[in-house]
Design an enzyme around this catalytic site. Sequence first.
Site, PDB file in Angstrom:
ATOM      1  CG  PHE A 264      33.008  21.648 -19.169  1.00 50.00           C
ATOM      2  CD1 PHE A 264      31.974  21.271 -18.328  1.00 50.00           C
ATOM      3  CD2 PHE A 264      33.256  22.999 -19.362  1.00 50.00           C
ATOM      4  CE1 PHE A 264      31.206  22.232 -17.689  1.00 50.00           C
ATOM      5  CE2 PHE A 264      32.493  23.963 -18.736  1.00 50.00           C
ATOM      6  CZ  PHE A 264      31.471  23.584 -17.892  1.00 50.00           C
TER       7      PHE A 264
ATOM      8  CG  ASN B 129      44.401  19.840 -15.284  1.00 51.34           C
ATOM      9  OD1 ASN B 129      43.772  20.708 -14.707  1.00 51.34           O
ATOM     10  ND2 ASN B 129      44.035  18.563 -15.263  1.00 51.34           N
TER      11      ASN B 129
ATOM     12  CE  LYS C 202      37.688  15.805 -26.251  1.00 46.06           C
ATOM     13  NZ  LYS C 202      38.405  16.962 -25.752  1.00 46.06           N
TER      14      LYS C 202
ATOM     15  CG  ASP D 258      43.179  12.892 -20.767  1.00 41.67           C
ATOM     16  OD1 ASP D 258      42.054  12.465 -20.482  1.00 41.67           O
ATOM     17  OD2 ASP D 258      43.374  13.962 -21.385  1.00 41.67           O
TER      18      ASP D 258
ATOM     19  CE  LYS E 259      63.119  15.748  -4.497  1.00 40.11           C
ATOM     20  NZ  LYS E 259      64.165  16.632  -4.057  1.00 40.11           N
TER      21      LYS E 259
ATOM     22  CE  LYS F 292      35.205  11.745 -23.586  1.00 43.41           C
ATOM     23  NZ  LYS F 292      36.126  12.141 -22.534  1.00 43.41           N
TER      24      LYS F 292
HETATM   25  O1  PMT Z   1      38.677  24.967 -13.305  1.00 45.05           O
HETATM   26  P1  PMT Z   1      38.808  26.238 -14.119  1.00 45.05           P
HETATM   27  O2  PMT Z   1      40.119  26.909 -13.912  1.00 45.05           O
HETATM   28  O3  PMT Z   1      37.639  27.148 -13.918  1.00 45.05           O
HETATM   29  O4  PMT Z   1      38.807  25.825 -15.658  1.00 45.05           O
HETATM   30  C1  PMT Z   1      37.642  25.288 -16.220  1.00 45.05           C
HETATM   31  C2  PMT Z   1      37.972  24.169 -17.215  1.00 45.05           C
HETATM   32  C3  PMT Z   1      38.668  24.768 -18.403  1.00 45.05           C
HETATM   33  C4  PMT Z   1      38.818  23.112 -16.536  1.00 45.05           C
HETATM   34  C5  PMT Z   1      36.597  23.505 -17.597  1.00 45.05           C
HETATM   35  O5  PMT Z   1      35.773  24.467 -18.085  1.00 45.05           O
HETATM   36  C6  PMT Z   1      36.796  22.386 -18.618  1.00 45.05           C
HETATM   37  O6  PMT Z   1      36.893  22.604 -19.791  1.00 45.05           O
HETATM   38  N1  PMT Z   1      36.808  21.135 -18.089  1.00 45.05           N
HETATM   39  C7  PMT Z   1      37.076  19.925 -18.862  1.00 45.05           C
HETATM   40  C8  PMT Z   1      38.492  19.824 -19.191  1.00 45.05           C
HETATM   41  C9  PMT Z   1      38.790  18.500 -19.856  1.00 45.05           C
HETATM   42  O7  PMT Z   1      39.276  17.639 -19.195  1.00 45.05           O
HETATM   43  O8  PMT Z   1      38.383  18.380 -21.072  1.00 45.05           O
HETATM   44  P2  PMT Z   1      38.556  17.028 -21.955  1.00 45.05           P
HETATM   45  O9  PMT Z   1      38.189  17.460 -23.311  1.00 45.05           O
HETATM   46  O10 PMT Z   1      39.914  16.451 -21.725  1.00 45.05           O
HETATM   47  O11 PMT Z   1      37.484  16.029 -21.357  1.00 45.05           O
HETATM   48  C10 PMT Z   1      36.164  15.940 -21.856  1.00 45.05           C
HETATM   49  C11 PMT Z   1      35.215  15.528 -20.747  1.00 45.05           C
HETATM   50  O12 PMT Z   1      35.571  14.228 -20.265  1.00 45.05           O
HETATM   51  C12 PMT Z   1      35.235  16.433 -19.551  1.00 45.05           C
HETATM   52  O13 PMT Z   1      33.907  16.607 -19.092  1.00 45.05           O
HETATM   53  C13 PMT Z   1      36.054  15.684 -18.522  1.00 45.05           C
HETATM   54  O14 PMT Z   1      35.644  15.977 -17.199  1.00 45.05           O
HETATM   55  C14 PMT Z   1      35.775  14.237 -18.879  1.00 45.05           C
HETATM   56  N2  PMT Z   1      36.871  13.307 -18.595  1.00 45.05           N
HETATM   57  C15 PMT Z   1      38.091  13.468 -19.200  1.00 45.05           C
HETATM   58  C16 PMT Z   1      39.100  12.541 -18.959  1.00 45.05           C
HETATM   59  C17 PMT Z   1      38.844  11.452 -18.106  1.00 45.05           C
HETATM   60  N3  PMT Z   1      39.771  10.555 -17.832  1.00 45.05           N
HETATM   61  N4  PMT Z   1      37.636  11.323 -17.522  1.00 45.05           N
HETATM   62  C18 PMT Z   1      36.665  12.212 -17.767  1.00 45.05           C
HETATM   63  O15 PMT Z   1      35.554  12.081 -17.225  1.00 45.05           O
END
Ligand code: PMT
Length: 394
Positions: free
Chosen positions: A316, A204, A330, A273, A283, A334
Site C-alpha cells: 500500500f 499512527n 515504492k 518508519d 516513565k 520494493k
Molecule cells: O487501517 P485503516 O485505518 O483501515 O487504514 C488503512 C491504511 C491507510 C493504513 C492502508 O490502506 C495503507 O495505506 N497502509 C499503508 C500505509 C503505509 O505505511 O504506507 P507507506 O507508503 O509508508 O508504506 C508503503 C508500503 O511499505 C506499505 O505496504 C507498508 O506496509 C510497507 N512498509 C512501510 C514501512 C516499513 N518500515 N515497512 C513496510 O513494510
Amino acid sequence: MVKGRNILLGVTGSIAAYKSVEIARRLVEEGASVKVVLTGAAQRFITPYMFETISSNPVYTDMFSDPFSHINLSREADLFLIAPATANTINKLSCGIADNLLSNLWLTYEGHALMAPAMNFRMYRNSTVKKHIRNLTQQGVQFAGPVSGSLACGEEGVGRMLEVPEILEEAASLFIEKDLKGENVLVTAGPTIEPVDPVRFISNRSSGKMGYAIARAALRRGAEVTLISGPSALTPPRGASFIPVEKTTEMDKAVFQCLKKSTAVVMAAAVSDYSPVEVSKVKRKKEDSNTLNLKVNKDIIKSLGKKKGKRYLIGFAAESGKDIESARSKLMGKNLDLIVLNDISRKDVGFNVDTNVVTLIDRNGRIADYPKMKKIEVADVILDRIVKFKKGKP
Ligand code: PMT
C-alpha cells in the site's frame, strides 16, 4: 452478497432466538428478502409479529394453513438458514423426520443450507448430536458455531450460538465463488507501535479496517488466511490464523515466520518508519530532555521483495494526495507486483474510516482508478489481481 437473495430463516426453540430478530433485520438491511418460519417451541421464546414487522413478510408457523407452503417457500429460497438450531431440530432433520412446517420445508429444500446451533454444552458433546451434525455436514450443510461461552443455564462451555455478524459472514460466504481456494494469503493490518517509555509510544492512525477487510474477503473466497495485526479494536475474522503484534520488529519476525506457506502477501499495515533509539524503562519526566532520538525501522516489504519468489506481493502507499509517481517508485524500489495508492489527505477515505478511494498500479505500468468504495469492496478488487496472476493473466 445477500442483496437480492431470498433467505428462508428457520427459528427453533432456544433462548438464542432473540438474536434471530437481529439476523433478520441485518439481512433485510443488506437487501435480502427474508421469510421466517418458526417452530412451536420458538414461539415460546419469541413472537411471529416481531419477525413480520422486521421482514415485511408474513411469518410461517403452521403446516396446515396452506397445503403447499412447505414446497413454495423452499422452492424460492436461495438459502435456508436455521438460527438458532436446537439439538432436537438438528437430530430430526438429520433423520428426515417431518413433523412441523420447518422440518417439512427442509425435506423439500435443495439449495445452500446453514445452521447455527445453540444448546447446552453437554447436549452439544452428546454422541447422538455429534453423529447427526456429521451426517448433515456430509450432506453439504454448513455449520456456523457453536462457540464456547456462558450459556443461558449459567454454565460455561461450547454450545453458545455464534454472534450475529459472524453468522451473517458465513451466510454471505456461501454465495461467493471460491476462486482463492488453494491460496495462502498473508495479510498485515493496523499500525505498529514503538515504545518511548512504559506509557508512551510512537504510532499512527491505522485502525486495521483495510487489512481486516482483505483478510475477511480472502476467507470468503476460499483462501487460507494469516492475519498479522498491530493493535486494533477489531475482532479478527473467524477462520483466519491470527497473530497479534505491537512493534515493527515483531511484525517483521511474524511475517518472515509465515512467509514459507504463503502464496501471496498483502502489506496493508501502516508500519512505523521510525522508533526511538533508546526506550526508557521508567516513565520519562517532563523535566527530562525533550529530544527524542529516532532510528529508521527495517522496511519489511522491501526485504520481502528480495525473497518473494513466485509469490504475488502487494503493498500500500498512503500518500497525501494522488501521488502516482511516489507510489510507482515504492512499487519498483520494493520489487512489488502491485501497489494500492490511497490518498490519505481526504477525511472520508484512508485511515480509520470504512471507505477508501484507491488507484492500483502494477508492474506492467497499468493504472486503474476506482471510485469511493467500502473497504470490503476495495479488498475484492485487490484480491481479483491475485486471482488473475494465478491464472497467468497479471
Ligand atoms: O487501517 P485503516 O485505518 O483501515 O487504514 C488503512 C491504511 C491507510 C493504513 C492502508 O490502506 C495503507 O495505506 N497502509 C499503508 C500505509 C503505509 O505505511 O504506507 P507507506 O507508503 O509508508 O508504506 C508503503 C508500503 O511499505 C506499505 O505496504 C507498508 O506496509 C510497507 N512498509 C512501510 C514501512 C516499513 N518500515 N515497512 C513496510 O513494510
